[in-house]
Every structure is written in C-alpha cells, then in structure tokens.
Design a protein around this motif. Structure first.
Motif, mmCIF file in Angstrom:
data_model
loop_
_atom_site.group_PDB
_atom_site.id
_atom_site.type_symbol
_atom_site.label_atom_id
_atom_site.label_comp_id
_atom_site.label_asym_id
_atom_site.label_seq_id
_atom_site.Cartn_x
_atom_site.Cartn_y
_atom_site.Cartn_z
ATOM 1 N N LEU A 173 0.812 -1.223 0.000
ATOM 2 C CA LEU A 173 0.000 0.000 0.000
ATOM 3 C C LEU A 173 0.847 1.276 0.000
ATOM 4 C CD1 LEU A 173 -3.008 0.980 0.405
ATOM 5 C CD2 LEU A 173 -2.421 1.170 2.822
ATOM 6 N N ILE A 174 1.804 1.345 0.933
ATOM 7 C CA ILE A 174 2.556 2.593 1.112
ATOM 8 C C ILE A 174 3.668 2.723 0.063
ATOM 9 C CG2 ILE A 174 4.065 3.839 2.743
ATOM 10 C CD1 ILE A 174 1.043 4.000 3.368
ATOM 11 N N ASP A 191 10.436 -5.786 -4.324
ATOM 12 C CA ASP A 191 9.658 -6.523 -3.328
ATOM 13 C C ASP A 191 10.255 -7.915 -3.188
ATOM 14 O OD1 ASP A 191 6.614 -5.884 -2.108
ATOM 15 O OD2 ASP A 191 7.220 -7.987 -2.022
ATOM 16 N N GLN A 224 4.357 -9.628 -6.505
ATOM 17 C CA GLN A 224 3.822 -8.393 -5.932
ATOM 18 C C GLN A 224 4.254 -7.176 -6.766
ATOM 19 O OE1 GLN A 224 1.615 -7.951 -3.840
ATOM 20 N NE2 GLN A 224 2.054 -6.524 -2.200
ATOM 21 N N GLU A 240 5.318 -3.780 9.177
ATOM 22 C CA GLU A 240 5.719 -3.220 10.473
ATOM 23 C C GLU A 240 6.125 -4.319 11.453
ATOM 24 O OE1 GLU A 240 6.326 -0.259 10.552
ATOM 25 O OE2 GLU A 240 5.804 0.734 12.418
ATOM 26 N N LYS A 273 12.501 -5.611 9.686
ATOM 27 C CA LYS A 273 13.179 -4.354 9.326
ATOM 28 C C LYS A 273 14.664 -4.475 9.658
ATOM 29 C CE LYS A 273 9.237 -1.309 9.309
ATOM 30 N NZ LYS A 273 8.740 -0.714 8.089
ATOM 31 N N SER A 322 9.404 4.181 6.207
ATOM 32 C CA SER A 322 8.031 4.696 6.319
ATOM 33 C C SER A 322 7.381 4.308 7.646
ATOM 34 C CB SER A 322 7.160 4.126 5.187
ATOM 35 O OG SER A 322 7.722 4.400 3.936
ATOM 36 N N SER A 360 5.490 3.568 10.981
ATOM 37 C CA SER A 360 4.610 4.432 11.777
ATOM 38 C C SER A 360 4.950 4.367 13.261
ATOM 39 C CB SER A 360 3.139 4.036 11.644
ATOM 40 O OG SER A 360 2.890 3.191 10.596
HETATM 41 P P1 NAI Z 1 1.910 -3.832 3.050
HETATM 42 O O1 NAI Z 1 1.750 -5.116 3.766
HETATM 43 O O2 NAI Z 1 0.785 -3.307 2.214
HETATM 44 O O3 NAI Z 1 3.188 -3.934 2.083
HETATM 45 C C1 NAI Z 1 4.418 -4.457 2.497
HETATM 46 C C2 NAI Z 1 5.151 -5.009 1.284
HETATM 47 O O4 NAI Z 1 6.496 -5.355 1.687
HETATM 48 C C3 NAI Z 1 4.531 -6.281 0.707
HETATM 49 O O5 NAI Z 1 4.380 -6.111 -0.695
HETATM 50 C C4 NAI Z 1 5.536 -7.393 1.025
HETATM 51 O O6 NAI Z 1 5.597 -8.405 0.046
HETATM 52 C C5 NAI Z 1 6.843 -6.599 1.054
HETATM 53 N N1 NAI Z 1 7.944 -7.211 1.803
HETATM 54 C C6 NAI Z 1 7.891 -8.015 2.895
HETATM 55 N N2 NAI Z 1 9.140 -8.334 3.291
HETATM 56 C C7 NAI Z 1 9.996 -7.725 2.439
HETATM 57 C C8 NAI Z 1 11.420 -7.689 2.327
HETATM 58 N N3 NAI Z 1 12.205 -8.304 3.190
HETATM 59 N N4 NAI Z 1 11.951 -6.969 1.313
HETATM 60 C C9 NAI Z 1 11.153 -6.331 0.428
HETATM 61 N N5 NAI Z 1 9.806 -6.330 0.488
HETATM 62 C C10 NAI Z 1 9.244 -7.017 1.483
HETATM 63 O O7 NAI Z 1 2.357 -2.765 4.165
HETATM 64 P P2 NAI Z 1 2.098 -1.186 4.172
HETATM 65 O O8 NAI Z 1 0.776 -0.891 4.767
HETATM 66 O O9 NAI Z 1 2.445 -0.633 2.839
HETATM 67 O O10 NAI Z 1 3.178 -0.699 5.268
HETATM 68 C C11 NAI Z 1 4.541 -0.536 4.956
HETATM 69 C C12 NAI Z 1 5.186 0.399 5.980
HETATM 70 O O11 NAI Z 1 4.540 1.678 5.925
HETATM 71 C C13 NAI Z 1 5.079 -0.078 7.427
HETATM 72 O O12 NAI Z 1 6.285 0.217 8.101
HETATM 73 C C14 NAI Z 1 3.947 0.767 7.983
HETATM 74 O O13 NAI Z 1 4.059 1.014 9.365
HETATM 75 C C15 NAI Z 1 4.157 2.070 7.226
HETATM 76 N N6 NAI Z 1 2.953 2.900 7.130
HETATM 77 C C16 NAI Z 1 1.737 2.331 6.836
HETATM 78 C C17 NAI Z 1 0.586 3.107 6.770
HETATM 79 C C18 NAI Z 1 -0.740 2.489 6.453
HETATM 80 O O14 NAI Z 1 -1.755 3.153 6.662
HETATM 81 N N7 NAI Z 1 -0.794 1.264 5.957
HETATM 82 C C19 NAI Z 1 0.648 4.570 7.002
HETATM 83 C C20 NAI Z 1 1.986 5.082 7.239
HETATM 84 C C21 NAI Z 1 3.078 4.257 7.310
#
Ligand code: NAI
Length: 315
Positions: free
Chosen positions: A13-14, A33, A38, A94, A99, A119, A121
C-alpha cells in the motif's frame, strides 16, 4: 531532477503511494519486493490508478499519467535498486525483526550519497539502525495514509543521523509537494501519533463512561474542531482566540485547561476493555457497516482531494 533515481523497498500500500508521489515529480522510480509477483501486481495497479487520477482531474504534477507510468519500473535485485540511488524509501511490513534484517542487508549495499528512509509508523529509527556502518544516512520519513492526498511527512532522525540527511530529505519531500515536519530527536509515537492518541484516549473515556455517543464524539471533531484544524493547528487557533494572542489566551484559560485536564483519569487499555470495545464497534458499524468500508474510504479520499484544493487557496 531529470533522471534522479529513487528506490522503493516493499511494493504494498505505502510503497505504491510513494511511487506515485515520486513519479509525479519526475523522478525515476524503481520498485522492489521480496515477492516478485507483488511487483507485477503493483505495476498493473499503478497504471490503472494513474489513469483514474488523470480522468478525475486529480493527477499530481505536470506530466501525463502515461509519462508518469513510464518513470516507474520493477526491480528484482536489492543491489540494483540501491546502485546510484538518490534516496531509498523502505516500506516493508511493520515488524521490527524484518526491518532489522533488511537494514543489515542494505547497510552493505548503501552508497555514501544515498539517504535511506523508513516509512515506519511506530519504530524509532535507533531501533533498526544503531549497529550499522551507514547509520548516519538513515532516518524515518513517516507519511499519513493516503499519502497522495495528505501532504504531511514526519522526519525523525536517530541520535546519529546527520543534519544533512534530514535536510536533504526535507527538500526532497518539498519537491514532491509534500509538507515535511522535522522532529529534532526521536520519541515514541513521533508527533502525529502522540497527538492522535491523546484524542483517542479522551474520546474513549467519554464514550465508555456513557457521556456521549460514538457519532456525537466523532462530530465534535468532524463538525467542530476539525473545521479549524483543517486550516491551522491548535496553537495558532489559540493565538486567534484571544485579543492579545496566544500569551493572553493561556493566561486567561491556562487555569481552566489544567483543571479539566486533571479530571481525565487513567489511560485506557483499549484492546483489553472488551465491553467498551464491543459497544464502540457496534455503534461504528451502525454508522458504517463493515461491507461499506471500501466505499466510505473511497468517498473520503475523493473529498480529501477537494479539501486539498481548497486548502491551497488559503493563505
Ligand atoms: P503492506 O503489507 O501493504 O506492504 C508491504 C510489502 O512489503 C509487501 O508487498 C511485502 O511483500 C513486502 N515485503 C515483505 N518483506 C519484504 C522484504 N524483506 N523486502 C522487500 N519487500 C518485502 O504494508 P504497508 O501498509 O504498505 O506498510 C509498509 C510500511 O509503511 C510499514 O512500516 C507501515 O508502518 C508504514 N505505514 C503504513 C501506513 C498504512 O496506513 N498502511 C501509514 C503510514 C506508514
């Protein structure tokens, strides 16, 4: 800017939202990714989203949707992503261990000119950067969802992050049309969640003691305070609310604010207060049934675009 490269790690998403923002400003964006499938899904969805934004007149930047999409590509090797990059934006789930191991990998690849921003939170940057060689180039750049429509980005340095890395990221965010704020040092919850949680705590207490309904508690914000806060913050609001400005305001009302604040009571443990939680969920679902959440989100995002437009006209 022409040709400067941005790497995005994690295309969920982000990560996708950042891809749109960077491409809107003309940067070349590479999306990485751990799941190759993905990346393909992300590219398909980004093309569609850009077309929809263009059709609605909500596309950011000066380039067409097709030209912006041309700037975005997938990348299956972390090494390739990092090479010659101006900035890397990390957007993986997260989880602290995840991380940490990713940052350890990136530490061996990162070049001296590249800033690496998370990114996250919730995690303070020292939690995943302390032991790294490149730790002075690492910070948090925390967006709010949906980043395409909400301009705030919180920049949070670890104790060892250089001022240059923070300032470069601040300037980079400005080139995207985002509105960065800089915390001078890290603190749990950064600024946004600390303020957001203070509001949630009091709303919870007011609802759990039966003083107000969920709908009315939310309207205190959406029909009341939020009308002002969409234009200016709480301190400027106070500044405007007394003839002699903010000093006059707190001299007049400081005692009352302290007296009310002393009645707040303990911090609720929201997940553990089953009865209140069930009641709040019941009332929220009466307002917006679970199956209506996607439509409600879409309506919010559409109106946020219009609100952003209106805010641009406010001096
Ligand atoms: P998400 O689950 O939608 O996307 C995460 C992506 O990372 C997935 O495509 C997954 O396949 C990939 N991934 C997993 N392990 C990996 C690795 N080792 N190397 C590369 N890619 C990998 O998560 P989302 O919601 O996009 O969150 C991402 C970050 O943004 C988190 O740290 C979250 O706290 C932060 N964030 C999220 C918000 C939200 O509303 N969802 C708002 C602000 C920040």
């Amino acid at each position: 800017m022409g040709g400067q490269r941005i790497g995005i790690v994690g295309s969920g998403l982000i990560g996708r939202a950042w891809a749109l923002l960077f491409a809107s400003a003309g940067y070349r964006v590479q999306l990485y990714d751990i799941l190759e499938s993905q990346i393909a899904t992300a590219l398909d969805e980004l093309r569609e989203e850009l077309q929809q934004l263009e059709a609605k007149g909500a596309l950011r930047g000066n380039l067409t949707a097709a030209a912006q999409f041309e700037l975005i590509s997938g990348c299956t090797q972390l090494k390739e992503l990092v090479q010659d990059a101006l900035h890397i934006q990390e957007c993986v789930p997260e989880q602290l261990q995840l991380k940490r191991s990713l940052y350890a990998q990136l530490d061996d690849l990162l070049e001296p000119q590249t800033v690496l921003a998370s990114s996250t939170s919730t995690f303070m940057p020292s939690l995943f950067s302390e032991k790294l060689k490149r730790r002075s180039q690492i910070l948090v750049a925390h967006p709010l969802n949906p980043p395409y429509f909400i301009p705030l980005v919180e920049l949070v340095p670890a104790p060892w992050t250089t001022e240059e890395a923070v300032e470069r990221t601040r300037l980079l965010m400005l080139t995207l049309g985002q509105r960065p704020v800089v915390l001078r040092r890290e603190i749990q919850g950064f600024a946004t969640n600390r303020i957001q949680y203070a509001i949630l705590n009091e709303v919870w207490r007011l609802v759990s003691t039966g003083i107000i309904s969920v709908a009315d508690a939310d309207r205190v914000l959406s029909d009341g305070l939020g009308m002002r806060y969409a234009l200016m913050g709480s301190l400027e609001t106070a500044h405007l609310n007394a003839p002699g400005g903010v000093a006059d305001y707190f001299q007049r009302f400081g005692g009352e604010i302290a007296a009310v604040s002393a009645t707040y009571g303990p911090t609720p443990d929201m997940g553990a207060e089953a009865e209140t939680l069930a009641e709040i969920a019941r009332q929220c679902e009466e307002l917006v049934p679970l199956e209506a959440l996607p439509a409600r989100r879409a309506a919010r995002d559409e109106f946020l675009t219009r609100l952003a437009e209106l805010k641009r006209q406010f001096p």
